[in-house]
Structures are given as structure tokens and as C-alpha cells.
Design an enzyme around this catalytic site. Sequence first.
Site, PDB file in Angstrom:
ATOM      1  N   GLY A  70     170.690  51.011  59.338  1.00 58.57           N
ATOM      2  CA  GLY A  70     171.728  50.687  58.360  1.00 58.57           C
ATOM      3  C   GLY A  70     172.773  49.740  58.922  1.00 58.57           C
ATOM      4  O   GLY A  70     173.258  48.845  58.225  1.00 58.57           O
ATOM      5  N   THR A  71     173.117  49.932  60.179  1.00 62.68           N
ATOM      6  CA  THR A  71     174.155  49.092  60.787  1.00 62.68           C
ATOM      7  C   THR A  71     173.719  47.628  60.788  1.00 62.68           C
ATOM      8  O   THR A  71     174.494  46.734  60.412  1.00 62.68           O
ATOM      9  CB  THR A  71     174.431  49.565  62.231  1.00 62.68           C
ATOM     10  OG1 THR A  71     174.887  50.923  62.163  1.00 62.68           O
ATOM     11  CG2 THR A  71     175.482  48.708  62.909  1.00 62.68           C
ATOM     12  N   ASN A 151     179.685  58.424  52.950  1.00 60.84           N
ATOM     13  CA  ASN A 151     179.084  59.362  53.898  1.00 60.84           C
ATOM     14  C   ASN A 151     179.925  60.611  54.139  1.00 60.84           C
ATOM     15  O   ASN A 151     179.389  61.667  54.432  1.00 60.84           O
ATOM     16  CB  ASN A 151     178.791  58.667  55.232  1.00 60.84           C
ATOM     17  CG  ASN A 151     179.905  57.756  55.691  1.00 60.84           C
ATOM     18  OD1 ASN A 151     180.345  56.890  54.954  1.00 60.84           O
ATOM     19  ND2 ASN A 151     180.370  57.959  56.901  1.00 60.84           N
ATOM     20  N   GLN A 179     173.700  56.191  52.154  1.00 59.02           N
ATOM     21  CA  GLN A 179     173.868  57.618  51.831  1.00 59.02           C
ATOM     22  C   GLN A 179     173.417  57.972  50.418  1.00 59.02           C
ATOM     23  O   GLN A 179     173.520  59.127  50.022  1.00 59.02           O
ATOM     24  CB  GLN A 179     175.335  58.037  52.022  1.00 59.02           C
ATOM     25  CG  GLN A 179     175.794  58.038  53.469  1.00 59.02           C
ATOM     26  CD  GLN A 179     175.181  59.168  54.304  1.00 59.02           C
ATOM     27  OE1 GLN A 179     174.562  60.103  53.778  1.00 59.02           O
ATOM     28  NE2 GLN A 179     175.336  59.082  55.624  1.00 59.02           N
ATOM     29  N   SER A 199     168.749  53.153  55.251  1.00 56.47           N
ATOM     30  CA  SER A 199     168.408  53.574  56.614  1.00 56.47           C
ATOM     31  C   SER A 199     167.493  54.799  56.547  1.00 56.47           C
ATOM     32  O   SER A 199     167.801  55.769  55.852  1.00 56.47           O
ATOM     33  CB  SER A 199     169.698  53.938  57.355  1.00 56.47           C
ATOM     34  OG  SER A 199     169.392  54.445  58.633  1.00 56.47           O
ATOM     35  N   ALA A 200     166.369  54.746  57.309  1.00 58.25           N
ATOM     36  CA  ALA A 200     165.340  55.788  57.169  1.00 58.25           C
ATOM     37  C   ALA A 200     165.792  57.171  57.637  1.00 58.25           C
ATOM     38  O   ALA A 200     165.354  58.185  57.091  1.00 58.25           O
ATOM     39  CB  ALA A 200     164.093  55.375  57.950  1.00 58.25           C
ATOM     40  N   THR A 237     158.840  41.069  66.841  1.00 62.85           N
ATOM     41  CA  THR A 237     157.660  41.851  66.465  1.00 62.85           C
ATOM     42  C   THR A 237     158.117  43.142  65.792  1.00 62.85           C
ATOM     43  O   THR A 237     159.033  43.811  66.266  1.00 62.85           O
ATOM     44  CB  THR A 237     156.804  42.156  67.713  1.00 62.85           C
ATOM     45  OG1 THR A 237     156.434  40.909  68.283  1.00 62.85           O
ATOM     46  CG2 THR A 237     155.554  42.948  67.360  1.00 62.85           C
ATOM     47  N   CYS A 325     180.137  59.021  64.035  1.00 64.99           N
ATOM     48  CA  CYS A 325     180.704  58.113  65.043  1.00 64.99           C
ATOM     49  C   CYS A 325     182.081  58.567  65.476  1.00 64.99           C
ATOM     50  O   CYS A 325     182.466  58.376  66.615  1.00 64.99           O
ATOM     51  CB  CYS A 325     180.829  56.707  64.483  1.00 64.99           C
ATOM     52  SG  CYS A 325     179.477  56.236  63.434  1.00 64.99           S
TER      53      CYS A 325
END
Length: 388
Positions: A70-71, A151, A179, A199-200, A237, A325
Site C-alpha cells: 500500500g505504501t 485505518n 482498509q 494492499s494484500a 522482476t 506505525c
Amino acid sequence: MRIYLDHNATTPVDPLVLDAMTHALAEDFGNPSSVHHFGQRAKARLDEARGAVASLIGAEPSEIVFTSGGTEADNFAIRGAAEALEPTGRRHLITSGIEHEAVINTFKALARRGWSTTLLPMDATGIVAPDALRDALTDNTALVSLMHANNEIGTVQPVASLAAIAHERGAVFHTDAVQSAGKIPVDVRALGVDLLSISAHKFYGPKGIGALWIRRGTRLLPLLTGGRHERSRRAGTENMPGILGMGVAAELARKKLVDEGIRLAVLRDRLEQQILTTVGRTVVNGAPEQRVPNTTNISFDRVEAESLLIALDLDGVAVSTGSACSSGTLEPSHVLRAMGLPVHRTQNSIRFSLGAANTEEQIDRVAGLLPRVVEKLRSLAGASVRTS
Ligand SMILES: Cc1ncc(COP(=O)(O)O)c(C=O)c1O
């Protein structure tokens, strides 16, 4: 029995995701850029995963660019769009004070390089007022970045209206849907945005993999230059175990989205109601109606959030004081501060974020523990703690 109520920080990898990742490492190890059989087999898997991720958000597969999370997706959207629009003279960017650090700190970095930035004012609902955006937009606004779901408090922004307002003034619209994707329906066309980050690891996929959806025709300078991967939009890659894991996670999330959302909302409301009725001087932060179904953020008056987090952890319950964070520090939550809450409330709030493994029994256990734990902390702190 340990109870995990911190799914907005991260989720455990689903066993089917793990299978796909193991398979990618052990069997389909080819480089998808290679022409031979191994490469083409990997390329076919990559295409499948891209299709599954696109389906989760109602997109075309060709509009998905895989990123390291996500970042990176947020950085790519904001820096990429800002830099692509620089020659047009548009040097103004708009966001809000409740965004994730991935957005806020990217804005700060661009401000240091001469971009003018506006943080939209916010009230205690944690919802952006469309008029605030209308007032902040100018003909020089290049980009507006406003998150879909928050979030810390879970509030969902009226992204479709906000994007329409930004477009009236010719600005590009990015939303951080990290989120919301996998928790509520996310449809890029219905939202009407240009760029959308996911984001996974927030929906039972692995960490270190995410995606930016780029509406066809949106101009973006790449962050990473190199080979022609991802249609020359993100060189390097491909992280195949991550991408294939994300593909499976996206498919699973899409299939159970509605039922799981209903189940989690019932559990979350049960937890919230029990806390509000059995623990004195508690209040829910943010607008209660416009929220993702798994999240509640509650202020416990006269309790240091960190002390409560640690006490609950000792009792086997994992919660958070806000974004991962900033936990572990005594920094008040920047989200609650931006909502204008008094300082003591920014420091006595706990986020409970529910997920797949949580049951009614677990919720009742947590709710049963809290009156005693909170009472103890309040009596230990005595007169020295902040009061309202
Ligand atoms: C709203 C939001 N945006 C972005 C991120 C960053 O995502 P990642 O951890 O994949 O870099 C997070 C993670 O907590 C988030 O909650």
C-alpha cells in the site's frame, strides 16, 4: 486462548494463499518475462492473479500495477501524478489530516520540494465535508488524495461525491482503499476515481505486495525505472509468490465479502454495545454509521491507551492504539487529533479490528474482561491521570 483483534494492522495469511505462494516458489518459478515454457507458465499465473485482483475492485486487468504494498501504491499515485502534471503548472495538492502516513508523509516530501499542499479541515465525525473540498480546490490543483476507509476509526468517505467535485476542477483523484478493499464492496467505476491503492496483507494475503489501479488514460510518471515490467509502469522482476498469493486472497475476499461483512458487523456491534454499557465513561470515535464493518475505536476516559493495550495483551487479547506505525510510542493519534478531539481522548483510545477467526465467544470474553481491567487501571492511575 489468544484473541486477535488487530486485523487493520494485518491479517493472517489464508491457508489457500499459502498454498499458492508455496507453489509459486517451488513449482512455477519461471520469470514471466522469459519466452520459454517456464516463463510462459509463470506469465499465465501472473495474468490469472491480475484478473482476480481486478475483479475485487471492478477493474480491467490491464489497469492493475503490482507494487510492494500500500505504501508504494500511495507513493506511486501521488508522486507519479504530481510529477506527470508538473509541466502543466498545476502545483497544488489536497489531502486530509486523517490519511495514513504513506499519504501524509508523501505530501510533506512534495511540500519540501515546492508543491503547495492543503490539509482539509475535519470534524469529530471523521468524514470529509464535500464543501471543504470544494473550497480548497483551485485551478492549480493537480491531485486530490482522500482515503476510502480510515485505518484507525474505520470511517468511510463519500469518495464518489468527492471525486466528482475534484474532477469539476480538472484535478486527478486518488483514493487509498487499503482498509476498504476486501471489507466492503469497492468498485473503481462507481467510485469514479482515477487512482486507487490496495494492499494484500489487509485481506489475508501476504505482506509486501499491493497494487495501484490506474484508470486508462491517467498520466503517471513511474517511481521505478528499468525493464518494461507492468507495461513500463513499475520496473523489476515481479514478486511472483506475493502476486499469486494476492490473487488468491482477492478471489477469496470477493466471494465472502457480503456474508463476512454482515457477520463482522454483528460481532463488532455486540462488542461495542457491551463495552459502552458495562464500562463507564466510554465513547465511540467517528461517525458510527459510515464505517467498515470490522472496526470500532473507543475512548476510555482516564485510561492511558498504551496501559490498556498492555493489560489486555497480558490477558491474551491483541488490540491497537491506532496505526501500527505509531503504536509503541506515546504519540497521540494524528487521526483523532485531526478530528479535533481533546488531547486526553487522542491518548485514551483503543482500536478493535475484527476478522475471520473471531467468534461470538471471543467477543464476549473480551467484553467480559474489560470492566475489571479498566477499573484496575483507573484506580492505579488515581488522581495523576488526565481527566476530561
Ligand atoms: C490506510 C492505509 N494505507 C496504507 C497502508 C500501507 O500499506 P502497506 O503496509 O501495504 O505498505 C496502510 C497499512 O496500515 C493503511 O492502513
